[in-house]
Write a protein that holds these residues in place. Structure first.
Motif, PDB file in Angstrom:
ATOM      1  N   GLY A 145      69.662  30.679  54.564  1.00 49.77           N
ATOM      2  CA  GLY A 145      70.227  30.572  55.741  1.00 49.77           C
ATOM      3  C   GLY A 145      70.660  29.008  56.009  1.00 49.77           C
ATOM      4  N   GLY A 146      71.264  29.134  57.436  1.00 45.85           N
ATOM      5  CA  GLY A 146      71.911  27.845  57.640  1.00 45.85           C
ATOM      6  C   GLY A 146      70.960  26.568  57.658  1.00 45.85           C
ATOM      7  N   SER A 147      69.947  26.981  58.209  1.00 45.91           N
ATOM      8  CA  SER A 147      68.754  25.789  58.144  1.00 45.91           C
ATOM      9  C   SER A 147      68.403  25.086  56.831  1.00 45.91           C
ATOM     10  CB  SER A 147      67.541  26.207  58.625  1.00 45.91           C
ATOM     11  OG  SER A 147      67.955  26.901  60.087  1.00 45.91           O
ATOM     12  N   HIS A 178      73.762  21.692  65.854  1.00 45.03           N
ATOM     13  CA  HIS A 178      72.467  22.666  65.872  1.00 45.03           C
ATOM     14  C   HIS A 178      71.496  21.923  65.424  1.00 45.03           C
ATOM     15  CE1 HIS A 178      70.203  26.334  64.287  1.00 45.03           C
ATOM     16  NE2 HIS A 178      70.897  26.920  65.309  1.00 45.03           N
ATOM     17  N   SER A 180      68.964  22.765  63.746  1.00 44.27           N
ATOM     18  CA  SER A 180      68.420  22.690  62.294  1.00 44.27           C
ATOM     19  C   SER A 180      68.951  21.593  61.615  1.00 44.27           C
ATOM     20  CB  SER A 180      69.174  23.914  61.631  1.00 44.27           C
ATOM     21  OG  SER A 180      70.656  23.975  61.433  1.00 44.27           O
ATOM     22  N   THR A 235      77.402  26.374  68.068  1.00 46.27           N
ATOM     23  CA  THR A 235      76.613  27.547  68.350  1.00 46.27           C
ATOM     24  C   THR A 235      76.950  27.686  70.109  1.00 46.27           C
ATOM     25  OG1 THR A 235      75.205  26.719  67.013  1.00 46.27           O
ATOM     26  CG2 THR A 235      74.659  28.769  68.370  1.00 46.27           C
ATOM     27  N   ASP A 260      78.724  21.619  59.141  1.00 45.09           N
ATOM     28  CA  ASP A 260      77.905  22.903  59.580  1.00 45.09           C
ATOM     29  C   ASP A 260      78.772  24.216  59.990  1.00 45.09           C
ATOM     30  OD1 ASP A 260      76.391  24.859  60.056  1.00 45.09           O
ATOM     31  OD2 ASP A 260      75.059  23.675  61.617  1.00 45.09           O
ATOM     32  N   ALA A 262      77.880  27.122  59.795  1.00 43.72           N
ATOM     33  CA  ALA A 262      76.906  28.300  59.528  1.00 43.72           C
ATOM     34  C   ALA A 262      77.445  29.442  60.224  1.00 43.72           C
ATOM     35  CB  ALA A 262      75.499  27.963  60.155  1.00 43.72           C
ATOM     36  N   ASP A 289      76.947  30.750  56.741  1.00 47.76           N
ATOM     37  CA  ASP A 289      75.797  31.637  56.690  1.00 47.76           C
ATOM     38  C   ASP A 289      76.549  33.064  56.893  1.00 47.76           C
ATOM     39  OD1 ASP A 289      73.259  31.323  57.020  1.00 47.76           O
ATOM     40  OD2 ASP A 289      73.183  30.678  58.956  1.00 47.76           O
ATOM     41  N   HIS A 291      75.172  35.847  56.692  1.00 53.13           N
ATOM     42  CA  HIS A 291      74.279  36.758  57.397  1.00 53.13           C
ATOM     43  C   HIS A 291      74.736  36.773  58.806  1.00 53.13           C
ATOM     44  CE1 HIS A 291      70.513  33.925  57.643  1.00 53.13           C
ATOM     45  NE2 HIS A 291      71.364  33.388  58.686  1.00 53.13           N
ATOM     46  N   LYS A 292      75.701  35.824  59.162  1.00 48.27           N
ATOM     47  CA  LYS A 292      76.204  35.750  60.462  1.00 48.27           C
ATOM     48  C   LYS A 292      77.739  36.528  60.304  1.00 48.27           C
ATOM     49  CE  LYS A 292      73.850  31.981  62.336  1.00 48.27           C
ATOM     50  NZ  LYS A 292      73.090  31.548  61.526  1.00 48.27           N
TER      51      LYS A 292
HETATM   52  C1  LIG Z   1      76.001  26.151  63.810  1.00 41.97           C
HETATM   53  C2  LIG Z   1      74.643  26.767  63.347  1.00 41.97           C
HETATM   54  N1  LIG Z   1      73.992  25.865  62.285  1.00 41.97           N
HETATM   55  C3  LIG Z   1      72.747  26.227  61.746  1.00 41.97           C
HETATM   56  C4  LIG Z   1      72.352  27.360  62.131  1.00 41.97           C
HETATM   57  C5  LIG Z   1      70.884  27.866  61.575  1.00 41.97           C
HETATM   58  O1  LIG Z   1      71.000  28.785  60.734  1.00 41.97           O
HETATM   59  P1  LIG Z   1      70.073  29.913  60.279  1.00 41.97           P
HETATM   60  O2  LIG Z   1      69.129  30.563  61.371  1.00 41.97           O
HETATM   61  O3  LIG Z   1      70.470  30.966  59.281  1.00 41.97           O
HETATM   62  O4  LIG Z   1      68.832  28.860  59.622  1.00 41.97           O
HETATM   63  C6  LIG Z   1      72.980  28.246  63.162  1.00 41.97           C
HETATM   64  C7  LIG Z   1      71.986  29.380  63.686  1.00 41.97           C
HETATM   65  O5  LIG Z   1      72.367  30.130  64.554  1.00 41.97           O
HETATM   66  C8  LIG Z   1      74.160  27.755  63.739  1.00 41.97           C
HETATM   67  O6  LIG Z   1      74.560  28.499  64.631  1.00 41.97           O
END
Ligand SMILES: Cc1ncc(COP(=O)(O)O)c(C=O)c1O
Length: 472
Positions: A145-147, A178, A180, A235, A260, A262, A289, A291-292
């Motif tokens: 995922g994004g993290s 974010h 993360s 976000t 980023d 994501a 990402d 999955h979004k």
């Molecule tokens: C801008 C952004 N970066 C990173 C993330 C983290 O992604 P993940 O939840 O897939 O690890 C998100 C999650 O919503 C996000 O919106």
């Protein structure tokens, strides 16, 4: 007892059909289901807490338990009226790909163990590289995922720019970034004092003059600025940092630019998003990402790096027990390009979805999300009860229910009360966030199956709740 965990072909088919039937029913009935549903820990402990089962049960009974106590107890992030956080409007083909990949138990770490899947991942990553206009040298891989993508990118940035951990190094991003990213830096061993979170401008973007000034100040104090993290869709509000200017600046200053994207980067598929994301083709690394906003099941993230060799320089280690898999030059071992050795075949989800629906369908699906946020903004602006705080951007709009003559703190509480009541009622799911110290409501409208009616009814419902609470 079944010591080989063996099932007959008939049993496997029968169980598989039951699972497929359930998923198809779920997807078809989704718009009519409540979006939210949750039980208390004690209720769930009662339903599910038990000693490790010594003997097996019937599949039927297990599935029934799942129906009653597990899958009925989830918020539906793929529901057309799930507007909170970042929704997960997955698609059935992606789910089938996940089933296929685990049915064949693909080990997507090395070419030797899965050359076909490695080629699919290579092709799919290449498609994404092309979508973003990155050069031929660019490459990447699918991650959870994004993290994980942000962590991977920042490890690469540090390796390339600093050669490894460096006490004096500093890294920069806006206060809208974010969490993360901060977590990734923490994992990599950066201390608080090495991280510069710069207040965003009035449009929630990273302001270049403040960034420049901070970097100059840090250099004059003997620090070693090495990386800027830009948002390709925050976000909170969907704001996009000035990517083109940042890319030029970072290039001149010898800084790594990570974007980023994501949630926001797939907006590149829409005309409006392409304009807003101008400059994304110049970044050093990019998180997306699928999955979004590329409609894949969890967990499907992706990291792209301008020069894919930088991933290998950062992560490649060859122990004696993996000498056999080293392979020839053209044979990609994705385990050398990231953190995971054992990795599932995530690429198949996006590859099958692109092949099945074609990119044209994805373009429409993403554009639809952008239009839905615009519909929400228009609807809100037509009512005297709403203040739009940030306009529709990349499928996100933020706003406040603002009755006359009420102080800010009470208005803040009111937004939270509206969300709480919406969660109780289950018609739609929305969430709050805090902008400039004030609580706001936020809709993220990236589900391609959301209708204008869904948007208008949700806003009407919130308005009715607000009016009831304050007896207007
Ligand atoms: C801008 C952004 N970066 C990173 C993330 C983290 O992604 P993940 O939840 O897939 O690890 C998100 C999650 O919503 C996000 O919106």
């Amino acid at each position: 007892m079944n010591e080989k965990l063996h099932l007959t072909p008939e049993e496997m088919r029968e169980m598989g059909y039951q699972v497929v039937d359930r998923i198809v029913n779920h997807i078809c009935q989704l718009p009519d289901k409540p979006v939210t549903r949750n039980s208390s820990p004690s209720q769930l402990e009662k339903a599910l807490g038990e000693p490790l089962p010594e003997q097996g049960l019937d599949f039927e009974q297990i599935i029934q338990l799942l129906d009653e106590a597990v899958f009925s107890q989830i918020m539906h992030l793929d529901h057309p009226r799930f507007f909170a956080f970042v929704p997960g409007p997955s698609n059935y083909i992606g789910a089938l790909a996940t089933f296929l990949a685990s049915g064949f138990n693909v080990f997507a770490g090395t070419w030797l163990e899965a050359s076909g899947p490695a080629q699919i991942e290579r092709v799919t990553v290449d498609w994404i590289v092309q979508l973003f206009g990155l050069p031929k040298t660019a490459g990447g891989l699918f991650v959870s995922g994004g993290s994980m993508a942000n962590l991977t990118a920042l490890a690469v940035a540090r390796q390339v720019k600093l050669g490894g951990p460096s006490e004096n190094s500093t890294v920069y991003y806006s206060d809208q970034t974010h969490s993360s990213v901060e977590r990734a830096l923490k994992i990599l061993g950066f201390r608080r004092e090495q991280i510069r979170s710069i207040p965003s401008d009035e449009a929630f973007r990273l302001p270049l003059p403040e960034l420049e000034a901070q970097i100059q100040k840090d250099r004059s104090e003997g620090k070693q600025p090495f990386c800027v993290i830009a948002n390709a869709g925050t976000t909170n509000t969907g704001a996009v940092d000035p990517l083109e200017t940042l890319a030029e600046f970072c290039n001149q200053e010898g800084l790594w630019l990570h974007a980023d994207g994501a949630y926001g980067a797939p907006a590149i598929l829409s005309d409006q998003g392409r304009k807003q994301l101008k400059g994304i083709e110049s970044v050093d690394s990019l998180t997306i990402d699928p999955h979004k906003w590329l409609f894949q099941p969890y967990d499907t993230g992706c990291i792209l790096v301008r020069n894919s060799q930088h991933l290998k320089e950062t992560f490649h280690i060859l122990p004696e027990y993996l000498l056999d898999v080293e392979g020839k030059e053209q044979e990609v071992n994705f385990c050398d390009y990231g953190i995971e050795l054992t990795r599932s075949f995530r690429a198949l989800r996006l590859w099958m979805s692109f092949k099945m629906f074609g990119i044209e369908s994805f373009r429409r699906a993403v554009s639809h999300g952008i239009e839905m946020a615009e519909t929400a903004e228009e609807t809100l602006r037509r009512s005297p009860y709403w203040d739009v705080v940030s306009p529709a951007q990349l499928g996100v709009v933020t706003f406040r229910f603002v009755p006359d003559s009420m102080d800010e703190v009470t208005i803040d509480k009111l937004q939270q009360q509206i969300v709480n009541r919406m969660i109780q009622e289950g018609f739609a799911m929305i969430s709050t966030t805090v902008l400039r110290g004030r609580t706001v409501l936020r809709l993220c409208t990236i589900n391609p199956r959301t209708t204008k009616e869904d948007i208008r009814n949700t806003i009407q419902k919130m308005e009715d709740i607000g009016k009831t609470i304050y007896k207007i």
